[in-house]
Structure formats: C-alpha cells, structure tokens
Design an enzyme around this catalytic site. Sequence first.
Site, mmCIF file in Angstrom:
data_model
loop_
_atom_site.group_PDB
_atom_site.id
_atom_site.type_symbol
_atom_site.label_atom_id
_atom_site.label_comp_id
_atom_site.label_asym_id
_atom_site.label_seq_id
_atom_site.Cartn_x
_atom_site.Cartn_y
_atom_site.Cartn_z
ATOM 1 N N HIS A 201 -0.061 -15.060 6.910
ATOM 2 C CA HIS A 201 0.793 -14.371 5.930
ATOM 3 C C HIS A 201 2.170 -15.052 5.857
ATOM 4 O O HIS A 201 2.739 -15.228 4.778
ATOM 5 C CB HIS A 201 1.027 -12.908 6.341
ATOM 6 C CG HIS A 201 -0.201 -12.059 6.385
ATOM 7 N ND1 HIS A 201 -0.604 -11.389 7.515
ATOM 8 C CD2 HIS A 201 -1.118 -11.758 5.430
ATOM 9 C CE1 HIS A 201 -1.703 -10.700 7.259
ATOM 10 N NE2 HIS A 201 -2.047 -10.907 6.007
ATOM 11 N N ARG B 25 -7.825 -17.783 1.207
ATOM 12 C CA ARG B 25 -8.257 -18.563 2.363
ATOM 13 C C ARG B 25 -9.582 -19.258 2.078
ATOM 14 O O ARG B 25 -9.739 -20.442 2.311
ATOM 15 C CB ARG B 25 -8.398 -17.654 3.583
ATOM 16 C CG ARG B 25 -7.066 -17.069 4.075
ATOM 17 C CD ARG B 25 -7.294 -15.921 5.020
ATOM 18 N NE ARG B 25 -8.039 -14.858 4.340
ATOM 19 C CZ ARG B 25 -8.502 -13.780 4.925
ATOM 20 N NH1 ARG B 25 -8.340 -13.614 6.215
ATOM 21 N NH2 ARG B 25 -9.151 -12.865 4.224
ATOM 22 N N SER C 203 -5.955 -10.293 10.173
ATOM 23 C CA SER C 203 -5.346 -9.332 11.100
ATOM 24 C C SER C 203 -6.403 -8.779 12.059
ATOM 25 O O SER C 203 -6.131 -8.572 13.247
ATOM 26 C CB SER C 203 -4.684 -8.200 10.314
ATOM 27 O OG SER C 203 -3.677 -8.733 9.493
ATOM 28 N N LYS D 175 -9.275 1.546 4.935
ATOM 29 C CA LYS D 175 -9.007 0.952 6.259
ATOM 30 C C LYS D 175 -8.404 1.935 7.241
ATOM 31 O O LYS D 175 -7.642 2.824 6.842
ATOM 32 C CB LYS D 175 -8.030 -0.215 6.103
ATOM 33 C CG LYS D 175 -8.680 -1.487 5.612
ATOM 34 C CD LYS D 175 -7.690 -2.639 5.683
ATOM 35 C CE LYS D 175 -8.383 -3.961 5.398
ATOM 36 N NZ LYS D 175 -7.426 -5.067 5.335
HETATM 37 N N1 COA Z 1 -3.413 -15.113 6.237
HETATM 38 C C1 COA Z 1 -3.985 -14.299 7.108
HETATM 39 N N2 COA Z 1 -4.732 -13.223 6.765
HETATM 40 C C2 COA Z 1 -4.880 -12.996 5.478
HETATM 41 C C3 COA Z 1 -4.311 -13.802 4.495
HETATM 42 C C4 COA Z 1 -3.544 -14.909 4.926
HETATM 43 N N3 COA Z 1 -2.987 -15.747 4.068
HETATM 44 N N4 COA Z 1 -4.642 -13.312 3.305
HETATM 45 C C5 COA Z 1 -5.382 -12.252 3.527
HETATM 46 N N5 COA Z 1 -5.537 -12.054 4.841
HETATM 47 C C6 COA Z 1 -6.336 -11.044 5.507
HETATM 48 C C7 COA Z 1 -5.555 -9.883 6.019
HETATM 49 O O1 COA Z 1 -5.098 -10.132 7.335
HETATM 50 C C8 COA Z 1 -6.584 -8.778 5.971
HETATM 51 O O2 COA Z 1 -7.363 -8.846 7.134
HETATM 52 P P1 COA Z 1 -8.048 -7.543 7.761
HETATM 53 O O3 COA Z 1 -9.024 -7.044 6.722
HETATM 54 O O4 COA Z 1 -8.666 -8.082 8.966
HETATM 55 O O5 COA Z 1 -6.953 -6.534 8.001
HETATM 56 C C9 COA Z 1 -7.466 -9.149 4.772
HETATM 57 O O6 COA Z 1 -7.222 -10.514 4.540
HETATM 58 C C10 COA Z 1 -7.160 -8.398 3.518
HETATM 59 O O7 COA Z 1 -5.800 -8.211 3.460
HETATM 60 P P2 COA Z 1 -4.944 -7.645 2.273
HETATM 61 O O8 COA Z 1 -4.765 -8.683 1.235
HETATM 62 O O9 COA Z 1 -3.739 -7.097 2.917
HETATM 63 O O10 COA Z 1 -5.849 -6.549 1.599
HETATM 64 P P3 COA Z 1 -6.067 -5.032 1.956
HETATM 65 O O11 COA Z 1 -7.414 -4.702 1.437
HETATM 66 O O12 COA Z 1 -5.801 -4.730 3.374
HETATM 67 O O13 COA Z 1 -4.955 -4.311 1.097
HETATM 68 C C11 COA Z 1 -3.914 -3.638 -0.984
HETATM 69 C C12 COA Z 1 -5.022 -4.387 -0.290
HETATM 70 C C13 COA Z 1 -3.422 -2.421 -0.228
HETATM 71 C C14 COA Z 1 -2.777 -4.592 -1.233
HETATM 72 C C15 COA Z 1 -4.577 -3.231 -2.324
HETATM 73 O O14 COA Z 1 -5.715 -2.433 -2.044
HETATM 74 C C16 COA Z 1 -3.638 -2.476 -3.223
HETATM 75 O O15 COA Z 1 -2.891 -3.091 -3.953
HETATM 76 N N6 COA Z 1 -3.726 -1.137 -3.153
HETATM 77 C C17 COA Z 1 -2.859 -0.266 -3.911
HETATM 78 C C18 COA Z 1 -3.661 0.552 -4.904
HETATM 79 C C19 COA Z 1 -3.893 -0.240 -6.142
HETATM 80 O O16 COA Z 1 -2.986 -0.637 -6.851
HETATM 81 N N7 COA Z 1 -5.197 -0.441 -6.451
HETATM 82 C C20 COA Z 1 -5.604 -1.167 -7.618
HETATM 83 C C21 COA Z 1 -5.646 -2.643 -7.370
HETATM 84 S S1 COA Z 1 -7.253 -3.223 -7.600
#
Ligand code: COA
Length: 157
Positions: free
Chosen positions: A16, A89, A127, A40
């Site tokens: 990140h 990624r 993560s 989650k």
């Molecule tokens: N380096 C390391 N890890 C990375 C990464 C990077 N560059 N990019 C993504 N990841 C990993 C994260 O660590 C995470 O790992 P984990 O699943 O083991 O925790 C995974 O990829 C996904 O991470 P993230 O991008 O944070 O997605 P998320 O599903 O946890 O969260 C939200 C997504 C909350 C941002 C998204 O659901 C959201 O915007 N929600 C709000 C509601 C909304 O507007 N919904 C409509 C949109 S469709």
Amino acid sequence: MKAIYPGSFDPITNGHIDIINRASNFFDELIIGVMMNSKKKYMFSIEERKKLIEQQFANNAKIKVVTFQGLLVDYMKKHHIKVIIKGLRTVTDYAYEAQMALTNKNLYKDAETFFIHSTEKYSLISSSIVKEIYSYGGELTDYVPKHVVDALKEKLS
Ligand code: COA
C-alpha cells in the site's frame, strides 16, 4: 487536483505504501479512505488502521487519512473528488477492481479510477498474508514497517 485511495488497510503494508508514495507524486492532495468492507472481519479497529497510516505519512503534508462509512462515491461528491486510486497486483485484482470501477462510474459519472501497477516485489503481499505470517512467528521486515510489526505484536500478545 485531489484523489482518494480507498481500502481496508488491516493493516497497511509496504505494498500500500508503495502505491501511496507513487500516486502522491501526481496529485496536490491524496486522501487515504480507511473503510469497512461489510464482508470482512477486521483485526484492527477503523481508528487503529487510520492511526497506523498517519504514523507512516506524518511527514508528508499531501497525505490526509480519513474514515467514513457508506458509499465511496457519496464521500467523493461531498468533497469534490473525482479520481480514485487503486493498486493492481495480479490479474485476479483486475477482475474485482474492474467491477468496482464500473460500479463507481455508474453511481457517479464524473468518477475516474486510475490504476497503478504494484512494484514487482510487492505484488504478492496482502494484509491477510501479513497477519498469517505474523501469527506463525515469521519475519515481516519486507512486508510492513516497524510500527506495524509492533502493533501486530501488541494485538496478538
Ligand atoms: N499492496 C498490498 N496489498 C494490497 C494492495 C497493494 N498494493 N492492493 C490491494 N491489496 C490487498 C489488501 O491488503 C487486501 O488484502 P486482504 O483481503 O488480505 O485484507 C485486499 O487486497 C483487498 O483490499 P482493498 O482494496 O482494501 O479492498 P477491500 O475489499 O478490503 O475494501 C472497499 C474495499 C472498502 C474500499 C470497497 O468495498 C468500498 O469502496 N466500499 C464502500 C462501499 C461502496 O462504495 N461500494 C460500492 C463500490 S463497488
């Protein structure tokens, strides 16, 4: 111009941090949106996740960390933000992120998602992997900054 990088950050990893540092070169302000994915279960509270990111970027005035609930696009409209930053990624990320980008675009026509490809050495970090390695006593130096290792240590002790 402002941009927002949304995510769970449970906890923030070097992957990140790589995306944030690279994205921040192109914007006047980069907002890190620490959010909840309702599917989650989190190890760190939303405030703990926010604090770990703030500690990392304490010396970077361009970076602001916020928490909010609800739709990303609602926050963007309210704060006049039109750019979403996402890291990619692998191809697996693309399938998920494409759906998110199109949904956000449908909900807010001015929103544009900019994808930044992970630096190769961070392309397999997540993560969950960090938490798993830590739970088995593995070495995390290449994956997260020291203050995050300390936070994991405290959380799991
Ligand atoms: N380096 C390391 N890890 C990375 C990464 C990077 N560059 N990019 C993504 N990841 C990993 C994260 O660590 C995470 O790992 P984990 O699943 O083991 O925790 C995974 O990829 C996904 O991470 P993230 O991008 O944070 O997605 P998320 O599903 O946890 O969260 C939200 C997504 C909350 C941002 C998204 O659901 C959201 O915007 N929600 C709000 C509601 C909304 O507007 N919904 C409509 C949109 S469709």
